[in-house]
Design a protein around this motif. Structure first.
Motif, PDB file in Angstrom:
ATOM      1  N   HIS A   2       0.860  -1.178   0.000  1.00 30.65           N
ATOM      2  CA  HIS A   2       0.000   0.000   0.000  1.00 30.65           C
ATOM      3  C   HIS A   2       0.901   1.233   0.000  1.00 30.65           C
ATOM      4  CE1 HIS A   2      -3.524   2.459   0.747  1.00 30.65           C
ATOM      5  NE2 HIS A   2      -2.816   3.098   1.655  1.00 30.65           N
ATOM      6  N   GLU A   4       1.355   5.529   0.280  1.00 31.45           N
ATOM      7  CA  GLU A   4       0.812   6.792   0.784  1.00 31.45           C
ATOM      8  C   GLU A   4       1.757   7.912   0.394  1.00 31.45           C
ATOM      9  OE1 GLU A   4      -1.939   7.511   2.254  1.00 31.45           O
ATOM     10  OE2 GLU A   4      -2.753   5.552   2.821  1.00 31.45           O
ATOM     11  N   ILE A  93      -1.687   1.908  12.642  1.00 32.02           N
ATOM     12  CA  ILE A  93      -2.027   3.188  12.020  1.00 32.02           C
ATOM     13  C   ILE A  93      -3.299   2.977  11.205  1.00 32.02           C
ATOM     14  CG2 ILE A  93      -1.249   5.045  10.507  1.00 32.02           C
ATOM     15  CD1 ILE A  93       1.640   4.011  11.026  1.00 32.02           C
ATOM     16  N   GLN A  94      -4.392   3.590  11.649  1.00 31.01           N
ATOM     17  CA  GLN A  94      -5.671   3.402  10.971  1.00 31.01           C
ATOM     18  C   GLN A  94      -5.758   4.282   9.729  1.00 31.01           C
ATOM     19  OE1 GLN A  94      -9.164   4.010  13.382  1.00 31.01           O
ATOM     20  NE2 GLN A  94     -10.570   3.672  11.694  1.00 31.01           N
ATOM     21  N   ASP A  95      -6.249   3.675   8.653  1.00 30.48           N
ATOM     22  CA  ASP A  95      -6.487   4.392   7.397  1.00 30.48           C
ATOM     23  C   ASP A  95      -7.868   3.987   6.899  1.00 30.48           C
ATOM     24  OD1 ASP A  95      -6.477   5.621   4.967  1.00 30.48           O
ATOM     25  OD2 ASP A  95      -4.867   4.424   4.092  1.00 30.48           O
ATOM     26  N   ALA A  96      -8.893   4.755   7.314  1.00 29.18           N
ATOM     27  CA  ALA A  96     -10.288   4.450   6.980  1.00 29.18           C
ATOM     28  C   ALA A  96     -10.661   3.066   7.524  1.00 29.18           C
ATOM     29  CB  ALA A  96     -10.528   4.556   5.480  1.00 29.18           C
ATOM     30  N   ARG A  98      -9.095   0.205   7.046  1.00 28.13           N
ATOM     31  CA  ARG A  98      -7.968  -0.714   7.137  1.00 28.13           C
ATOM     32  C   ARG A  98      -6.965  -0.170   8.142  1.00 28.13           C
ATOM     33  NH1 ARG A  98      -6.656   0.739   1.030  1.00 28.13           N
ATOM     34  NH2 ARG A  98      -5.984   2.869   1.293  1.00 28.13           N
ATOM     35  N   HIS A 100      -2.735  -0.325   9.153  1.00 25.86           N
ATOM     36  CA  HIS A 100      -1.365  -0.750   8.884  1.00 25.86           C
ATOM     37  C   HIS A 100      -0.766  -1.227  10.206  1.00 25.86           C
ATOM     38  CE1 HIS A 100      -1.890   1.086   5.020  1.00 25.86           C
ATOM     39  NE2 HIS A 100      -2.019   2.291   5.530  1.00 25.86           N
ATOM     40  N   THR A 114      -1.118  -4.856   6.032  1.00 23.17           N
ATOM     41  CA  THR A 114      -2.334  -4.047   6.097  1.00 23.17           C
ATOM     42  C   THR A 114      -3.516  -4.977   6.337  1.00 23.17           C
ATOM     43  OG1 THR A 114      -1.399  -2.392   4.616  1.00 23.17           O
ATOM     44  CG2 THR A 114      -3.786  -2.398   4.872  1.00 23.17           C
ATOM     45  N   GLY A 144      -5.602   6.342  15.452  1.00 22.03           N
ATOM     46  CA  GLY A 144      -6.852   6.050  14.760  1.00 22.03           C
ATOM     47  C   GLY A 144      -8.036   6.126  15.697  1.00 22.03           C
ATOM     48  N   ALA A 156       1.027  10.286  13.324  1.00 25.11           N
ATOM     49  CA  ALA A 156       1.442   9.943  11.960  1.00 25.11           C
ATOM     50  C   ALA A 156       2.651  10.775  11.533  1.00 25.11           C
ATOM     51  CB  ALA A 156       0.286  10.155  10.994  1.00 25.11           C
TER      52      ALA A 156
END
Length: 425
Positions: A2, A4, A93-96, A98, A100, A114, A144, A156
């Motif tokens: 993934h 970023e 580490i939250q990303d929406a 999902r 990490h 992920t 998150g 982050a």
């Protein structure tokens, strides 16, 4: 993997999800090449120690790395002082929808993946058990809104502090010692062949393949693939699902999808059950169990697709024509049909699309010798009680996919079978 974008870095991106391996620092180049070959990797990043080196491997697509520098997020996490000074640290580490997850044990990256948010709980438990078995104290830090039970918060922005850390580089190509000599030899051979060509010119280039040669190659490729007889595979799959339970631990069968190989996939909808209860009772044959983020559905591994007899090109002379095929499909329950290409009765619908040539190229006069195979697509919709009609399909019809759905109007399980039919012209 993934990717970023790094807001403070010009043409720079963070990468999550590398494959990590450890090897001795001394003589590490050979080990790096070995792991890269095993993982089909083209790029790597290393965290070198005095005795041991930890390396992450990946194979980013050209579009993902064109014009940008890639940096490993896990390498930057491992470089943070508050991570290096602890026995084991799990960074989330939250990303929406999902998360990490990066696990660093004694300074070495062990996990870089992920995870769907709804599967995080089970994965966290597995990582905590792993650290407990290794007898290392685990600290969990994270960022998150939906993350709970964190020992410390994580910002982050911490990933952006060390701008030069974690640069992902292309694997160097090592030339064997014999390569320079081989290059010289090739040059001599090439020079000699050029000189000979002046004396004795090469033979003329082979002519392009004829239409029939291209056609025969296309036929060979088509029948070398998966072309199971629809009359055998479709009833077998429907019979298997006829023995399946429609209600499991507060979850009701909703639909299923099958190809011609591997296993089917079954989707259930919630009818009072919970994810936790279903997961606890799921057998090994049902896994992996994938829970939908809407909280109302889950998908499991269904029955294996059996191997069946294939459509035989050797029987092509006995195949029905397109018009004969239509008449064969008009069995007694279908006599109410009014259109020859759409055969309908009591919810049983057969759709035949016109057959096409295998080659887009149009033959010239005299190019075609003998009959050629045309291919058309078909779809049959019906209910389980009509499935016996599929057993009467002729031997020039193959199955591509079968879908089942439990209708909410109380009419029962509906199926849609799709495939191809073959006729001679």
């Amino acid at each position: 993997m993934h990717f970023e974008n790094i807001p403070t870095g010009k043409k720079a991106r963070l990468v999550f999800g590398l494959e990590w391996r450890a090897y001795a620092t001394k003589g590490g180049a050979g080990e790096r090449r070995r792991y890269a070959k095993e993982l089909d990797a083209t790029h790597f990043v290393e965290i070198k120690g005095k005795e041991e080196t930890v390396a992450g491997f990946c194979a980013p697509e050209a579009a993902d790395r064109k014009g940008v520098k890639l940096y490993s997020a896990a390498a930057r996490v491992a470089d943070l002082e508050r991570v290096r000074t602890k026995p084991a640290v799990l960074v989330l580490i939250q990303d929406a929808q999902r998360v990490h997850a990066i696990l660093v044990v004694r300074g070495a990256v062990r996990t870089d993946e992920t995870i769907p948010l709804n599967a995080l709980g089970a994965r966290r438990n597995a990582l905590e058990d792993e650290c407990e078995r290794d007898r290392v104290e685990l600290v969990t830090i994270g960022y998150g809104a939906d993350l709970v039970d964190l020992d410390e918060p994580f910002a982050a922005a911490e990933l952006l502090r060390s701008k030069s850390v974690g640069l992902i580089k292309k694997l160097p190509v090592k030339l064997p010692k014999a390569v320079p000599l081989a290059i010289i030899a090739v040059a001599l051979i090439y020079g000699g062949s050029e000189a000979i060509s002046y004396i004795s010119p090469p033979p003329p280039a082979a002519p392009p393949p004829t239409y029939m040669q291209e056609y025969q190659s296309a036929v060979a490729r088509m029948f070398a693939g998966s072309v199971p007889l629809a009359s055998q595979l479709a009833p077998a799959l429907l019979d298997t699902f006829g023995r399946q339970e429609t209600n499991v631990d507060g979850w009701q069968f909703e639909k299923a999808t099958c190809g011609v190989a591997g296993s089917c996939a079954i989707t259930f909808k919630r009818e009072g059950g919970t994810f936790k209860e279903f997961d606890a009772r799921a057998s090994a044959e049902m896994r992996p169990v994938v829970f939908d983020a809407d909280g109302l559905h889950l998908t499991i591994k269904g029955p294996a697709v059996p191997q069946m007899q294939r459509v035989s090109l050797a029987q092509a002379r006995q195949w029905p024509t397109a018009q004969m095929l239509i008449k064969q499909l008009q069995t007694d329950p279908q006599r109410l049909s009014t259109k020859p290409d759409l055969l309908t009765s009591h919810g049983y619908v057969v759709t035949l699309r016109p057959p096409q040539r295998l080659l887009a190229r149009q033959p010239n006069a005299g190019d075609v010798a003998g009959p050629i195979v045309l291919v058309g697509e078909w779809t049959i919709d019906g209910y389980m009680w009509q499935s016996r009609l599929l057993g009467n399909l002729p031997e020039n019809m193959s199955l591509d996919a079968l879908e089942l759905e439990l209708k909410e109007d109380g009419t029962g399980v509906h199926f849609t079978a799709k495939g191809k039919y073959y006729v001679l012209q």
